[in-house]
Design an enzyme around this catalytic site. Structure first.
Site, PDB file in Angstrom:
ATOM      1  N   CYS A 295       3.364  84.831   7.625  1.00 37.21           N
ATOM      2  CA  CYS A 295       4.444  85.232   6.725  1.00 37.21           C
ATOM      3  C   CYS A 295       5.773  84.689   7.242  1.00 37.21           C
ATOM      4  CB  CYS A 295       4.480  86.747   6.578  1.00 37.21           C
ATOM      5  SG  CYS A 295       4.601  87.611   8.132  1.00 37.21           S
TER       6      CYS A 295
ATOM      7  N   TYR B 291      -5.668  90.534  14.765  1.00 38.96           N
ATOM      8  CA  TYR B 291      -4.581  91.104  13.963  1.00 38.96           C
ATOM      9  C   TYR B 291      -5.132  91.664  12.655  1.00 38.96           C
ATOM     10  CZ  TYR B 291      -1.705  88.260  17.087  1.00 38.96           C
ATOM     11  OH  TYR B 291      -1.117  87.711  18.169  1.00 38.96           O
TER      12      TYR B 291
ATOM     13  N   GLN C 287      -1.281  94.500   2.246  1.00 37.33           N
ATOM     14  CA  GLN C 287      -0.568  93.418   1.555  1.00 37.33           C
ATOM     15  C   GLN C 287       0.063  93.967   0.282  1.00 37.33           C
ATOM     16  OE1 GLN C 287       0.035  90.368   2.460  1.00 37.33           O
ATOM     17  NE2 GLN C 287      -1.348  90.088   4.196  1.00 37.33           N
TER      18      GLN C 287
ATOM     19  N   ASP D 295      -3.495  86.545  11.386  1.00 36.89           N
ATOM     20  CA  ASP D 295      -2.489  86.885  10.379  1.00 36.89           C
ATOM     21  C   ASP D 295      -1.451  87.749  11.082  1.00 36.89           C
ATOM     22  OD1 ASP D 295      -1.078  87.539   8.118  1.00 36.89           O
ATOM     23  OD2 ASP D 295      -2.583  88.904   7.317  1.00 36.89           O
TER      24      ASP D 295
ATOM     25  N   GLU E 121      -7.427  95.002  16.562  1.00 39.84           N
ATOM     26  CA  GLU E 121      -6.147  95.501  16.029  1.00 39.84           C
ATOM     27  C   GLU E 121      -5.593  96.504  17.045  1.00 39.84           C
ATOM     28  OE1 GLU E 121      -3.939  95.408  13.273  1.00 39.84           O
ATOM     29  OE2 GLU E 121      -3.026  97.028  14.413  1.00 39.84           O
TER      30      GLU E 121
HETATM   31  N1  SAH Z   1      -4.677  91.070   8.447  1.00 41.21           N
HETATM   32  C1  SAH Z   1      -4.152  92.332   8.004  1.00 41.21           C
HETATM   33  C2  SAH Z   1      -2.934  92.807   8.834  1.00 41.21           C
HETATM   34  C3  SAH Z   1      -1.846  91.824   9.050  1.00 41.21           C
HETATM   35  S1  SAH Z   1      -0.384  92.540   9.757  1.00 41.21           S
HETATM   36  C4  SAH Z   1      -3.812  92.282   6.536  1.00 41.21           C
HETATM   37  O1  SAH Z   1      -3.619  91.225   5.982  1.00 41.21           O
HETATM   38  O2  SAH Z   1      -3.731  93.344   5.934  1.00 41.21           O
HETATM   39  C5  SAH Z   1      -0.550  92.175  11.464  1.00 41.21           C
HETATM   40  C6  SAH Z   1      -1.346  93.216  12.213  1.00 41.21           C
HETATM   41  O3  SAH Z   1      -1.480  92.742  13.568  1.00 41.21           O
HETATM   42  C7  SAH Z   1      -0.693  94.577  12.322  1.00 41.21           C
HETATM   43  O4  SAH Z   1      -1.592  95.537  11.845  1.00 41.21           O
HETATM   44  C8  SAH Z   1      -0.416  94.755  13.831  1.00 41.21           C
HETATM   45  O5  SAH Z   1      -0.581  96.079  14.264  1.00 41.21           O
HETATM   46  C9  SAH Z   1      -1.457  93.853  14.463  1.00 41.21           C
HETATM   47  N2  SAH Z   1      -1.171  93.306  15.805  1.00 41.21           N
HETATM   48  C10 SAH Z   1       0.045  92.973  16.317  1.00 41.21           C
HETATM   49  N3  SAH Z   1      -0.098  92.448  17.568  1.00 41.21           N
HETATM   50  C11 SAH Z   1      -1.439  92.436  17.837  1.00 41.21           C
HETATM   51  C12 SAH Z   1      -2.212  91.998  18.967  1.00 41.21           C
HETATM   52  N4  SAH Z   1      -1.631  91.494  20.037  1.00 41.21           N
HETATM   53  N5  SAH Z   1      -3.556  92.115  18.894  1.00 41.21           N
HETATM   54  C13 SAH Z   1      -4.149  92.630  17.790  1.00 41.21           C
HETATM   55  N6  SAH Z   1      -3.464  93.066  16.688  1.00 41.21           N
HETATM   56  C14 SAH Z   1      -2.119  92.976  16.713  1.00 41.21           C
END
Ligand code: SAH
Length: 449
Positions: free
Chosen positions: A405, A309, A280, A378, A330
């Site tokens: 977002c 995610y 972030q 997220d 992830e």
């Molecule tokens: N929650 C974390 C990351 C948010 S960004 C934070 O706030 O720092 C969204 C993340 O989701 C990314 O790292 C991306 O690689 C992951 N992502 C995207 N599609 C996904 C899926 N189908 N299953 C699991 N993770 C996924």
């Protein structure tokens, strides 16, 4: 209406991309840099079937909410396309985005809270990624003009931590001194395409990433050494991107000097961050976002939580001390490795992370008997997939906490959850990106009784 025509426009609205909106001859006209309530003289730039783009020639009546911006380039480049609007009105604008999307979805009864202001309105970003190009025979860093690849040279990046600006300029000067060629997009030659600088507000550690066309060039060693001597820099990395592409980063990273990671904090939890890790960007506002989500979710010490995610584990590790267990999912393997290492780094023993697609892993866990109480999501801007939502609902969580977002995809997804037996009553926009039109929002869905 035709190109280059001069028109007088009354601006009635602000688009989600922060363009002033006017109506003329049955067309919607988008005017860069114009604010609602203003009368402007504008030049038509482009006409399409239902809409047109125009550029301000003169502001005839300025909005009382307009503030003068020291550098017009901030607004022009899209680096900070709301910088000309007072911060209070930016917050109101973000709330209205959510209100309007809910209205369109016939969800008028949902309470939209006031936007939570960011502790810092400028200089809040912990990361900058800026293009390097030759402009009039000189190597420059800056930002691309909106919808183009024309570099506007900049020395002050406004929304970025000033310490990051200092390092960007120092690296730029080294590139000039050592005559390292900037990337030439047209001929796909030269060396340095982008500079990325990340800085931890908690520890002051700085990582510099040179995003280059080739993984080696004559000045590289000397350059890396000089960069590592800039005050605060603890990590120098080369990212190799040999492709003809608009995608900024290439696949492979090479450590040139110092450490492979830097450590930052969200609240009281430390995170080790690799060059490609998503983190972030508003370090001070992120704990407020998570605290709000945790409070609204009303977590219980007996809860089993899934952090779908999960990235490098920021949400799950912030939640862990409130619940029995956190399981993260992830798709990027490196991020999963970081997440597990971050759990260890903070001596958190009730959180673990696995690699995979959340929509595929969740059903497997449910099959093996895991009872999930709360799912945190997220997702990236495109939101959740139908497949994910169905898999989430099938695990029958009591609550789903949705941090987004992009409120447009969030509202779409919330509707699907409602069709599948979940409800929500309020939503809170949180300003993670002051001076830009980006909106972050958080809401908690509950299973209907
Ligand atoms: N929650 C974390 C990351 C948010 S960004 C934070 O706030 O720092 C969204 C993340 O989701 C990314 O790292 C991306 O690689 C992951 N992502 C995207 N599609 C996904 C899926 N189908 N299953 C699991 N993770 C996924």
């Amino acid at each position: 209406m035709q190109k280059n025509q001069l028109v007088e426009l009354e601006i009635t609205d602000l688009s989600y991309e922060a363009m002033g909106v006017a109506h003329l001859d049955g067309l919607t006209v988008f005017v860069n840099n114009a604010l609602p309530g203003e009368m402007v003289k504008a030049k038509i730039l482009k006409v399409k079937k239902n809409f047109a783009f125009a550029k301000i020639e003169k502001i005839l009546t300025p909005s009382p909410d307009r503030i003068s911006v020291k550098l017009n380039q901030w607004v022009q480049t899209g680096l900070a396309s709301l910088a000309h609007l007072t911060y209070q009105k930016q917050l109101a604008f973000k709330r209205m985005q959510v209100v309007n999307l809910l209205k369109k979805a016939h969800l008028d009864s949902i309470k939209v809270n006031e936007t939570v202001a960011s502790p810092k309105e400028i200089g809040y970003r912990n990361k900058a990624q800026v293009p390097v190009r030759m402009v009039s025979g000189k190597l420059e860093i800056g930002f691309f003009r909106k919808h183009s690849h024309d570099l506007v040279p900049l020395e002050n990046f406004f929304t970025t931590d000033p310490e990051i600006d200092r390092v960007l300029l120092a690296v730029r000067d080294l590139l000039r001194e050592m005559k390292v060629p900037a990337y030439d997009e047209l001929h796909h030659k030269g060396e340095v395409r982008y500079l990325e600088v990340r800085r931890s507000r908690a520890t002051g550690e700085i990582m510099v990433i040179l995003i280059c066309l080739h993984k080696d060039f004559p000045q590289l060693r000397k350059l890396a050494k000089a960069i590592s001597q800039i005050s605060g820099v603890v990590s120098v990395v080369l990212n190799h991107n040999p492709q003809k592409t608009n995608v900024i980063l290439g696949k492979h990273d090479y450590l040139l000097a110092g450490k492979a990671q830097i450590v930052d904090k969200i609240g009281d939890i430390s995170f080790s961050i690799s060059p490609k890790s998503f983190f972030q960007i508003n370090s001070l506002q992120t704990p407020r976002l998570y605290d709000l989500a945790i409070k609204q979710a009303d977590l219980k010490p007996s809860d089993v939580v899934i952090d779908a995610y999960s990235g490098i584990g920021t949400i799950g590790l912030s939640v862990a001390k409130h619940v029995k267990e956190v399981r993260g999912i992830e798709i990027i393997d490196d991020a999963v490795r970081d997440a597990n290492a971050n759990a260890q780094l903070n001596q958190i023993h009730n959180a673990s992370y696995v690699t995979g697609k959340a929509e595929e892993i969740m059903p497997k866990w449910a099959e093996s008997g895991l009872q999930t109480d709360v799912i945190f999501v997220d997702p990236p801007r495109k939101g959740l997939t139908e497949e994910f939502i169905k898999a989430a609902v099938a695990t029958q969580p009591k609550k789903v906490v949705y941090i987004s977002c992009n409120p447009a995809t969030q509202v779409r997804d919330l509707q699907m959850f409602m069709d599948l037996g979940y409800d929500f009553h309020e939503i809170t926009p949180v300003d993670m990106f002051p001076q830009t039109p980006h909106v972050e929002s958080v809401t908690v869905l509950e299973r209907k009784k």
